[in-house]
Each structure stands twice: as C-alpha cells, then as structure tokens.
Write a protein that holds these residues in place. Structure first.
Motif, short mmCIF file in Angstrom:
data_model
loop_
_atom_site.label_atom_id
_atom_site.label_comp_id
_atom_site.label_asym_id
_atom_site.label_seq_id
_atom_site.Cartn_x
_atom_site.Cartn_y
_atom_site.Cartn_z
N GLY A 102 -11.04 95.26 -29.10
CA GLY A 102 -11.39 94.30 -28.20
C GLY A 102 -10.73 93.26 -28.16
N TYR A 103 -11.06 91.91 -27.55
CA TYR A 103 -9.94 91.11 -27.32
C TYR A 103 -10.40 89.60 -27.50
CZ TYR A 103 -8.23 95.42 -23.98
OH TYR A 103 -7.97 96.02 -23.55
N THR A 104 -9.54 89.32 -27.58
CA THR A 104 -10.37 87.26 -27.88
C THR A 104 -11.26 86.77 -26.29
OG1 THR A 104 -8.17 86.57 -27.09
CG2 THR A 104 -9.01 86.82 -29.69
N GLU A 105 -11.53 85.94 -26.55
CA GLU A 105 -12.54 84.86 -25.01
C GLU A 105 -11.95 84.90 -24.24
OE1 GLU A 105 -14.96 85.31 -24.44
OE2 GLU A 105 -16.38 86.39 -26.09
N ASP A 106 -10.00 83.96 -24.63
CA ASP A 106 -9.14 83.77 -24.07
C ASP A 106 -8.33 84.92 -23.21
OD1 ASP A 106 -9.77 80.89 -25.14
OD2 ASP A 106 -8.69 81.50 -26.21
N ALA A 107 -8.51 85.67 -23.81
CA ALA A 107 -7.43 86.86 -23.31
C ALA A 107 -8.01 87.86 -22.47
CB ALA A 107 -6.94 88.34 -24.59
N ARG A 108 -9.66 87.63 -22.66
CA ARG A 108 -10.67 88.49 -21.53
C ARG A 108 -10.50 87.33 -20.11
NH1 ARG A 108 -15.78 91.08 -23.80
NH2 ARG A 108 -16.29 91.17 -21.22
N SER A 109 -10.93 85.98 -20.97
CA SER A 109 -10.33 84.96 -19.49
C SER A 109 -9.55 85.03 -18.72
CB SER A 109 -10.74 84.26 -19.38
OG SER A 109 -11.05 83.15 -18.66
N ARG A 110 -8.25 85.09 -19.65
CA ARG A 110 -7.01 85.79 -18.34
C ARG A 110 -7.04 86.82 -17.91
NH1 ARG A 110 -3.48 82.16 -16.28
NH2 ARG A 110 -1.55 82.46 -16.87
N ALA A 111 -7.24 87.73 -18.80
CA ALA A 111 -7.35 88.85 -18.01
C ALA A 111 -8.16 89.02 -16.14
CB ALA A 111 -7.66 90.20 -18.60
N ASP A 112 -9.21 88.07 -16.61
CA ASP A 112 -10.13 87.65 -15.53
C ASP A 112 -9.74 87.48 -14.01
OD1 ASP A 112 -11.91 89.53 -16.48
OD2 ASP A 112 -13.40 87.91 -16.59
N ASP A 113 -8.87 85.73 -14.60
CA ASP A 113 -7.63 85.60 -14.16
C ASP A 113 -6.62 86.26 -13.08
OD1 ASP A 113 -9.74 83.27 -14.32
OD2 ASP A 113 -7.75 82.66 -15.49
N LEU A 114 -5.95 87.03 -13.96
CA LEU A 114 -5.40 88.10 -13.88
C LEU A 114 -4.80 89.05 -12.86
CD1 LEU A 114 -2.38 87.22 -16.65
CD2 LEU A 114 -2.40 85.64 -14.40
N GLY A 115 -6.49 88.97 -13.18
CA GLY A 115 -6.64 90.89 -12.52
C GLY A 115 -6.11 92.07 -13.63
N ILE A 116 -6.02 91.68 -14.96
CA ILE A 116 -5.39 92.86 -15.64
C ILE A 116 -6.74 93.53 -16.07
CG2 ILE A 116 -4.43 93.53 -17.50
CD1 ILE A 116 -2.76 90.47 -17.38
N PRO A 117 -6.45 95.25 -15.95
CA PRO A 117 -8.00 95.75 -15.81
C PRO A 117 -7.56 96.02 -18.02
CG PRO A 117 -6.47 96.71 -14.73
CD PRO A 117 -5.92 95.46 -15.11
N LEU A 118 -8.94 96.01 -18.70
CA LEU A 118 -8.77 96.44 -20.19
C LEU A 118 -9.85 97.11 -20.27
CD1 LEU A 118 -9.14 92.52 -21.04
CD2 LEU A 118 -7.05 93.51 -20.96
N PHE A 119 -9.01 97.20 -21.13
CA PHE A 119 -10.19 99.05 -21.79
C PHE A 119 -9.95 99.19 -23.34
CE2 PHE A 119 -8.56 100.32 -17.80
CZ PHE A 119 -9.65 101.14 -17.18
N VAL A 120 -11.60 99.44 -23.56
CA VAL A 120 -11.79 99.34 -25.27
C VAL A 120 -11.71 100.72 -25.86
CG1 VAL A 120 -13.47 98.73 -24.96
CG2 VAL A 120 -12.32 98.08 -27.25
#
Length: 305
Positions: free
Chosen positions: A265-283
């Motif tokens: 998974g991801y930390t909260e900061d990482a998920r928030s930053r990925a949403d801002d940058l438009g980066i798809p995250l998969f677990v």
C-alpha cells in the motif's frame, strides 16, 4: 487445461512433469508457449531479465507478445530448468497454403492478403470491420505495428475520430472489451514484478521490460514500455511520498504515463500527492490481482493504454 509433459533434469536426469501455462492475449484468445520437447532442457545458472521472457505469437490475431519463459524446478536436486520454446515462425509472403495460415494474420502483411485469408479477416486487432483502410482502422492505430499498416489519411477520414490524436486510444478500446485479467500468485519479489508487467500488457502497453544497465540502488523495480513508466515495490513497507514523486519525474523525463505498484500500500502523503499529480496507484495482494486505489488508476483501467 493442457496435459503435463515430462521434462528431464540435465543435472540428475529425473523426469519432472510440467504443464504449459496459458496466458491471455490482448484479443482475448488463450496463448501458450510452443514447447520444443526435441531440444534438451538447459539448467538456469544465472537469471537475466531478457532471458526470462519468450516471444509467443497468438494463433488468432497474429500479435507477438512476450510472456514468462517456461521453467520447472527439479523435485529431486532443486535445479531450475529452462524448457526450450519454438521461436515464432518468420512471416512468409506466400502464406496462401494451409500450413502458413498462422502467418496470414500478421498485421504487417498487405490488406489484400488478410482479406483473402478467412483467419486473417478475423485477426486484425479490435477493428470490427475486416477491410483495411476503412474508418474502423483507427481503433487499431494505437499499436505501432498497425500504425505502419494503416495510412494516416484513413484515421482522418473517420467523422467520429475528431482532430485530437489523444482521442484515438479511447475509441480503440470501445469495440472489443478486454478479457478478465488472469493473476499470477505472488510468492517472491520477482513474481510481483512479473504480475505488474502482465497487468501493464493487459492494459494495452506493449513491449514491457526492465531497462537494461546498472539498476539504481532501490527496493523498487523499474518497468518501461512505450508510453508508460512504472515502478514495482515488492517490499512489506508502504510506498512513501518520495517514491511517488520519483516515478512522476521519470514519467516526465520519458513523456510517458507514470504508474506505481505496491504490495504494502501507500502512506497518506503518497496517496494525496499521487492524486495531485494524476499518478495511478495500484496495490497487489498475494493472489496477484492488482487493485486501483485512486481515481487516476480507475481511469487507466477504464480507458487502457
């Protein structure tokens, strides 16, 4: 399911049963590496990324994709044995005879050859219209091999395609939906990388591979393909902010989509930053099924490459 075939270990000469794996082609047809049982199996002494994959041609659409090289572990001495595979047959211009019917579905053959071959008429990727040069060709135009086959003017002649080139991939995924992704059980870090590579291919990215050269000292593994830069984190620690920003910068450098896969998974900061940058995250769980965890990942699954 395919029957098990005997593979003799070159170290202890014990015969081990091996069942050929079946992979999903992008057209939805099952693809299995053609085993060359007449060639002697070779022991795997040093694993390299390029030799871990084998090119297999789909018998339905003619697409050539790379899949994991068949290998089997000896149950007696533990030696890992590479099972030989027949290479894809070269394209033959005279593919009118019955034995050459497989070559008739290749995208690099002239349109007349494909129209004359019933199997070839079924083979052109994703386009519902079997004739070439028609407005149905733009959906297949996102693949580089098909792009060389279809004139640029045919894409512009489609009234629904629009003037924006970015609209073609979305239209390309409409005619034929993708089959369900077939996960690979994750037992090792290499399994996680293979699962991510297979998933990217399932999304429509072709020629997914690990970059050559000296790897950067990091737990994450890079995967590259035309149009995408991905990182796979097989560790048990959640991916952090720095990891997400690094894959974003790599995507900017390559002018490609950035994607991140993580087992923990991801930390909260990482998920928030990925949403801002438009980066798809998969677990990924241990069953090998990647799951989108943010809106950019949901959009990527919906539209594909």
């Amino acid at each position: 399911m395919a029957e098990a075939v005997p593979v003799r270990c070159p170290a202890c000469l014990r015969e081990n049963g091996y069942t050929t794996p079946v992979f999903p082609c992008a057209c939805g047809s099952p693809v299995a590496p053609p085993l060359d049982l007449s060639a002697p199996p070779l022991p795997l002494t040093h694993r390299t990324w390029s030799e871990s994959w084998v090119t297999v041609r789909c018998g339905a659409c003619g697409r050539e994709s790379e899949w994991p090289h068949p290998e089997v572990g000896c149950g007696s001495c533990g030696t890992v044995v590479l099972v030989p595979v027949h290479p894809p047959e070269p394209a033959d211009a005279g593919a009118g005879d019955a034995p050459g019917a497989r070559d008739g579905v290749r995208e690099d053959l002239p349109g007349a050859d494909r129209a004359a071959d019933p199997a070839a008429g079924r083979g052109p990727r994703r386009g519902p219209d079997p004739a070439t040069g028609r407005p149905a060709a733009p959906p297949a135009g996102r693949d580089p091999r098909t792009g060389t086959q279809t004139p640029a003017g045919s894409r512009g002649s489609s009234p629904g395609s629009g003037s924006s080139p970015g609209s073609s991939p979305a239209v390309a995924r409409t005619p034929v939906p993708r089959p369900a992704f077939r996960p690979v059980t994750i037992r090792t870090a290499r399994d996680a990388v293979i699962t991510a590579a297979l998933y990217l291919r399932w999304l429509g990215f072709q020629d997914v591979r690990q970059p050559d050269g000296v790897p950067v000292p990091s737990a994450a593994v890079d995967l590259r393909a035309p149009g995408v830069v991905a990182q796979v984190d097989p560790t048990t620690a959640p991916a952090g902010l720095r990891a997400v920003e690094c894959v974003w910068l790599n995507g900017l450098t390559a002018s490609a989509t950035s994607v991140y896969f993580s087992l923990a998974g991801y930390t909260e900061d990482a998920r928030s930053r990925a949403d801002d940058l438009g980066i798809p995250l998969f677990v990924m769980d241990l069953t090998g099924m990647p799951q989108p965890v943010n809106d950019p990942a949901d959009r990527l699954v919906g539209t594909g490459a």
